[in-house]
Design a protein around this motif. Structure first.
Motif, short mmCIF file in Angstrom:
data_model
loop_
_atom_site.label_atom_id
_atom_site.label_comp_id
_atom_site.label_asym_id
_atom_site.label_seq_id
_atom_site.Cartn_x
_atom_site.Cartn_y
_atom_site.Cartn_z
N MET A 1 0.84 -1.19 0.00
CA MET A 1 0.00 0.00 0.00
C MET A 1 0.87 1.24 0.00
N CYS A 2 0.37 2.29 -0.56
CA CYS A 2 1.00 3.60 -0.45
C CYS A 2 -0.10 4.57 -0.05
N GLY A 3 -0.09 5.00 1.22
CA GLY A 3 -1.16 5.84 1.72
C GLY A 3 -0.80 7.29 1.93
N ARG A 4 0.48 7.59 1.95
CA ARG A 4 0.98 8.97 2.05
C ARG A 4 2.31 9.04 1.29
N TYR A 5 2.55 10.16 0.64
CA TYR A 5 3.86 10.36 0.04
C TYR A 5 4.18 11.83 -0.03
N ALA A 6 5.41 12.13 -0.47
CA ALA A 6 5.87 13.52 -0.58
C ALA A 6 6.21 13.81 -2.03
N THR A 7 5.83 14.99 -2.49
CA THR A 7 6.21 15.45 -3.82
C THR A 7 6.39 16.96 -3.74
N THR A 8 7.61 17.43 -3.92
CA THR A 8 7.92 18.83 -3.62
C THR A 8 8.54 19.59 -4.78
N ARG A 9 8.75 18.95 -5.92
CA ARG A 9 9.42 19.64 -7.02
C ARG A 9 8.46 20.58 -7.76
N SER A 10 9.02 21.61 -8.35
CA SER A 10 8.25 22.67 -8.99
C SER A 10 7.80 22.29 -10.40
N ASN A 11 6.90 23.10 -10.96
CA ASN A 11 6.48 22.91 -12.35
C ASN A 11 7.69 22.91 -13.28
N THR A 12 8.59 23.87 -13.07
CA THR A 12 9.77 23.97 -13.94
C THR A 12 10.63 22.73 -13.85
N ASP A 13 10.89 22.27 -12.62
CA ASP A 13 11.74 21.08 -12.44
C ASP A 13 11.12 19.85 -13.07
N LEU A 14 9.82 19.66 -12.87
CA LEU A 14 9.18 18.45 -13.37
C LEU A 14 9.00 18.47 -14.88
N SER A 15 8.64 19.60 -15.44
CA SER A 15 8.48 19.66 -16.89
C SER A 15 9.81 19.42 -17.58
N LYS A 16 10.91 19.88 -16.97
CA LYS A 16 12.24 19.63 -17.52
C LYS A 16 12.63 18.15 -17.37
N LEU A 17 12.38 17.59 -16.19
CA LEU A 17 12.73 16.19 -15.93
C LEU A 17 12.06 15.25 -16.92
N PHE A 18 10.78 15.49 -17.21
CA PHE A 18 10.01 14.59 -18.05
C PHE A 18 9.91 15.04 -19.51
N ASP A 22 4.07 21.98 -19.78
CA ASP A 22 3.45 22.27 -18.49
C ASP A 22 2.05 22.85 -18.69
N VAL A 23 1.01 22.07 -18.36
CA VAL A 23 -0.37 22.56 -18.41
C VAL A 23 -0.99 22.56 -17.01
N ALA A 24 -0.15 22.35 -16.01
CA ALA A 24 -0.63 22.25 -14.63
C ALA A 24 -0.74 23.63 -13.99
N GLU A 25 -1.61 23.72 -12.99
CA GLU A 25 -1.63 24.91 -12.16
C GLU A 25 -0.34 24.94 -11.34
N PRO A 26 0.04 26.11 -10.80
CA PRO A 26 1.26 26.17 -9.99
C PRO A 26 1.23 25.12 -8.87
N LEU A 27 2.27 24.30 -8.80
CA LEU A 27 2.32 23.21 -7.84
C LEU A 27 2.80 23.70 -6.49
N ARG A 28 2.21 23.15 -5.45
CA ARG A 28 2.65 23.43 -4.09
C ARG A 28 3.40 22.22 -3.55
N ALA A 29 4.55 22.48 -2.96
CA ALA A 29 5.30 21.37 -2.35
C ALA A 29 4.46 20.75 -1.25
N SER A 30 4.44 19.42 -1.20
CA SER A 30 3.71 18.72 -0.14
C SER A 30 4.56 17.57 0.38
N TRP A 31 4.78 17.59 1.71
CA TRP A 31 5.50 16.52 2.38
C TRP A 31 4.54 15.52 3.01
N ASN A 32 3.24 15.68 2.73
CA ASN A 32 2.24 14.80 3.34
C ASN A 32 1.02 14.70 2.42
#
Length: 225
Positions: A1-18, A22-32
């Motif tokens: 199971m995966c019931g909680r996770y963290a994703t904190t990278r920005s739109n710029t970082d993720l669009s470059k990584l993949f 970028d068609v997403a709204e501004p992403l907010r870092a979340s550690w929970n």
């Protein structure tokens, strides 16, 4: 199971990584990240003729569902049955996605106490979970699920399940749709899991209202490993 996770990278970082538009709204870092939260994902788009960075609510809701309430129970799809179950099979066939993460949480019960653990690459590199997505209702609400597989190696001491992690070399095949399900759903080699740190963390992550980088900081070392 995966019931909680963290994703904190920005739109710029993720669009470059993949290499994604970028068609997403501004992403907010979340550690929970908790069920029904909005999360970043990468999917294929005919309109943009390739990958796009987008968002979806965590917890897949099939198009035929009466409402969105069931999403909280649909955050995970088992790799062993995702191609067969009515709720997930259409998305597995045609609507796959990549879900970027920094790490994920699990809990181990010791008597009446529960110890939280955070699994994350020791070098700080991103994780990518295999995911599927769907669209629900006249407002076209996008929802998604994380695929899980049997835990490997030392991770079995934390939980019997773990997210299906995709290395970069498998991203394109996963997003393409179709393909050999057995190969697509193959878990990481146990050697690759040696790079994942199993970090004991405090109990605060158990409360969805808590959300800060302190949630992933190591507490006193426990003797699980």
């Amino acid at each position: 199971m995966c019931g909680r996770y963290a994703t904190t990278r920005s739109n710029t970082d993720l669009s470059k990584l993949f290499e994604a538009v970028d068609v997403a709204e501004p992403l907010r870092a979340s550690w929970n990240v908790a069920p029904t939260n909005a999360v970043p994902l990468v999917r294929m788009s005919k309109e943009h003729d390739g990958r796009v960075l987008d968002t979806a609510l965590w917890g897949l809701v099939p198009h035929w569902a009466k409402d969105l309430k069931g999403g909280a129970r649909m955050i995970n799809a088992r790799a062993e049955t995702v191609a067969e179950l009515r709720s997930f099979a259409p998305s597995f066939a045609k609507r796959r996605c990549l879900l970027p993460a920094d790490g994920w949480f699990e809990w181990v019960r010791d008597g009446k106490q529960k110890q939280a653990f955070y699994m994350t690459p020791a070098d700080g590199s991103p994780l990518v979970f295999a995911g599927i997505w769907s669209v629900w209702g006249p407002e076209s609400v996008r929802t998604c699920s994380v695929l899980t597989t049997a835990a490997l190696g030392g991770l079995r001491k934390v939980h019997e399940r773990m997210p299906l992690i995709l290395p970069a070399g498998r991203w394109a095949d996963w997003l393409a749709g179709g393909g050999d399900a057995v190969e697509l759903l193959r878990p990481l080699d146990e050697r690759d899991l040696e790079a994942i740190e199993v970090r004991p963390v405090g109990p605060e992550v158990g409360n969805v209202r808590n959300n800060g980088s302190e949630l992933i900081e190591a507490t006193t070392k426990v003797t699980l490993f």
